[in-house]
Design an enzyme around this catalytic site. Sequence first.
Site, mmCIF file in Angstrom:
data_model
loop_
_atom_site.group_PDB
_atom_site.id
_atom_site.type_symbol
_atom_site.label_atom_id
_atom_site.label_comp_id
_atom_site.label_asym_id
_atom_site.label_seq_id
_atom_site.Cartn_x
_atom_site.Cartn_y
_atom_site.Cartn_z
ATOM 1 N N ARG A 1 0.853 -1.191 0.000
ATOM 2 C CA ARG A 1 0.000 0.000 0.000
ATOM 3 C C ARG A 1 0.887 1.239 0.000
ATOM 4 O O ARG A 1 1.626 1.474 0.947
ATOM 5 C CB ARG A 1 -0.899 -0.022 1.248
ATOM 6 N N HIS B 1 -4.179 4.317 4.416
ATOM 7 C CA HIS B 1 -5.308 3.379 4.343
ATOM 8 C C HIS B 1 -6.535 4.112 3.797
ATOM 9 O O HIS B 1 -7.154 3.675 2.845
ATOM 10 C CB HIS B 1 -5.596 2.792 5.723
ATOM 11 N N TYR C 1 2.987 4.356 11.626
ATOM 12 C CA TYR C 1 3.243 2.918 11.782
ATOM 13 C C TYR C 1 3.939 2.231 10.590
ATOM 14 O O TYR C 1 4.488 1.155 10.736
ATOM 15 C CB TYR C 1 1.935 2.172 12.122
HETATM 16 C C1 LIG Z 1 -16.473 -6.169 9.423
HETATM 17 C C2 LIG Z 1 -15.525 -5.008 9.542
HETATM 18 N N1 LIG Z 1 -14.625 -4.979 10.546
HETATM 19 C C3 LIG Z 1 -13.778 -3.928 10.674
HETATM 20 C C4 LIG Z 1 -13.833 -2.887 9.789
HETATM 21 C C5 LIG Z 1 -12.867 -1.706 9.951
HETATM 22 N N2 LIG Z 1 -11.868 -1.750 8.886
HETATM 23 C C6 LIG Z 1 -12.040 -1.005 7.769
HETATM 24 S S1 LIG Z 1 -10.836 -1.274 6.669
HETATM 25 C C7 LIG Z 1 -10.031 -2.364 7.660
HETATM 26 C C8 LIG Z 1 -8.766 -3.051 7.184
HETATM 27 C C9 LIG Z 1 -8.982 -3.842 5.921
HETATM 28 O O1 LIG Z 1 -7.784 -4.337 5.427
HETATM 29 P P1 LIG Z 1 -7.713 -5.209 4.120
HETATM 30 O O2 LIG Z 1 -8.874 -6.137 4.022
HETATM 31 O O3 LIG Z 1 -6.372 -5.807 4.080
HETATM 32 O O4 LIG Z 1 -7.905 -4.159 2.934
HETATM 33 P P2 LIG Z 1 -7.087 -2.830 2.606
HETATM 34 O O5 LIG Z 1 -7.849 -1.704 3.233
HETATM 35 O O6 LIG Z 1 -5.712 -2.975 3.141
HETATM 36 O O7 LIG Z 1 -7.102 -2.711 1.115
HETATM 37 C C10 LIG Z 1 -10.725 -2.506 8.873
HETATM 38 C C11 LIG Z 1 -10.297 -3.388 9.978
HETATM 39 C C12 LIG Z 1 -14.800 -2.938 8.761
HETATM 40 N N3 LIG Z 1 -14.908 -1.990 7.847
HETATM 41 N N4 LIG Z 1 -15.626 -4.017 8.649
#
Ligand SMILES: Cc1ncc(C[n+]2csc(CCOP(=O)(O)OP(=O)(O)O)c2C)c(N)n1
Length: 315
Positions: free
Chosen positions: A217, A221, A230
């Site tokens: 990435r 985020h 971090y």
């Molecule tokens: C069910 C749920 N739990 C927690 C969140 C909070 N949250 C939003 S994005 C994220 C991280 C997601 O990471 P990843 O699936 O690796 O995708 P990336 O954003 O890195 O592309 C979290 C924990 C959420 N949106 N939905």
Amino acid sequence: MVEARTQAARLWNLQRQGQVGTLAPIDGHEAVVAATAHALDPTHDWILPQYREPLALQRFGPEVLEQYMLYNIGHPDGSRFPPSVRVAPLQISLATQIPHAVGLAWGMTLQDEPGVTTVFFGDGSSSEGDFHEAANLAGVLKAPVILLCANNQWAISTPLHQQTAAETLADRAVGYGMPGVRIDGNDAAAVFDAVDEARQRALDGGGPTLIEAVVYRLGAHTTADDPTRYVPAEDLEAARRDDPIERLADHLVGLGLWDDETRSAVEAEAMTRVDEAFERAIAQPLATDAIFDHCFATDTPRMARQRAALLDGAP
Ligand SMILES: Cc1ncc(C[n+]2csc(CCOP(=O)(O)OP(=O)(O)O)c2C)c(N)n1
């Protein structure tokens, strides 16, 4: 890929000006998304995005950009795609789009519709129960679905090694009786080949494939995040040296198919397109209390009080 990154940068600025809501930039995922979209058939296949991909899905219809802009200003129509556009709405609730993709793929098989579904999700989402349940069902049903995990090393601030003890995410496919493929997600050609092969297998009745596309990435985020708190600076620097756009640009320059002038023109066009889409989005009527629509068929008593308070201008 250049268009998607340019538009993301423009949207970042619009967010900082308070014109659009929180959004997740695509930076670092461009090759995975653009090459996947190009390996699929927009008239028969479906894409179910997470939230980082839409800008690079415009091959499936120019409406995707329009919907994305509406979505970003909080307009409910942003989640109502025209039926001709085979892209599902953005999904923020992690991994919930994966069972949808499997169900859609299975439904297409039952109705003898030629085509596959491709679902995007991240390394973090691959820890969710929805991923495991959907992958298991896809394997059992031999559903024509491509599970496309963009492993960008981070789930917000949670690094991959705190996410799983598995050596690779692709290894998980063994447990679901499907091929697991690990590819360099910064290599657009490798992504295209892997998706093309998985698609052909699915169309031939061979069932699902899990693809782990390894990327990094390159941005925050979301607009609500500060990665400098971090992400190790040296890791980010190393990742920037392997930027998927620069990798493909170098290759195309060698072939005489790309130069600075072309790039500037693509960037300028992208900027115009995103600005025009934004202007059209904010010109759409949007009811003050639209935020309460589409949650339940009938407002709960609490929502009804909140809706009334909002319409009264009360705090
Ligand atoms: C069910 C749920 N739990 C927690 C969140 C909070 N949250 C939003 S994005 C994220 C991280 C997601 O990471 P990843 O699936 O690796 O995708 P990336 O954003 O890195 O592309 C979290 C924990 C959420 N949106 N939905």
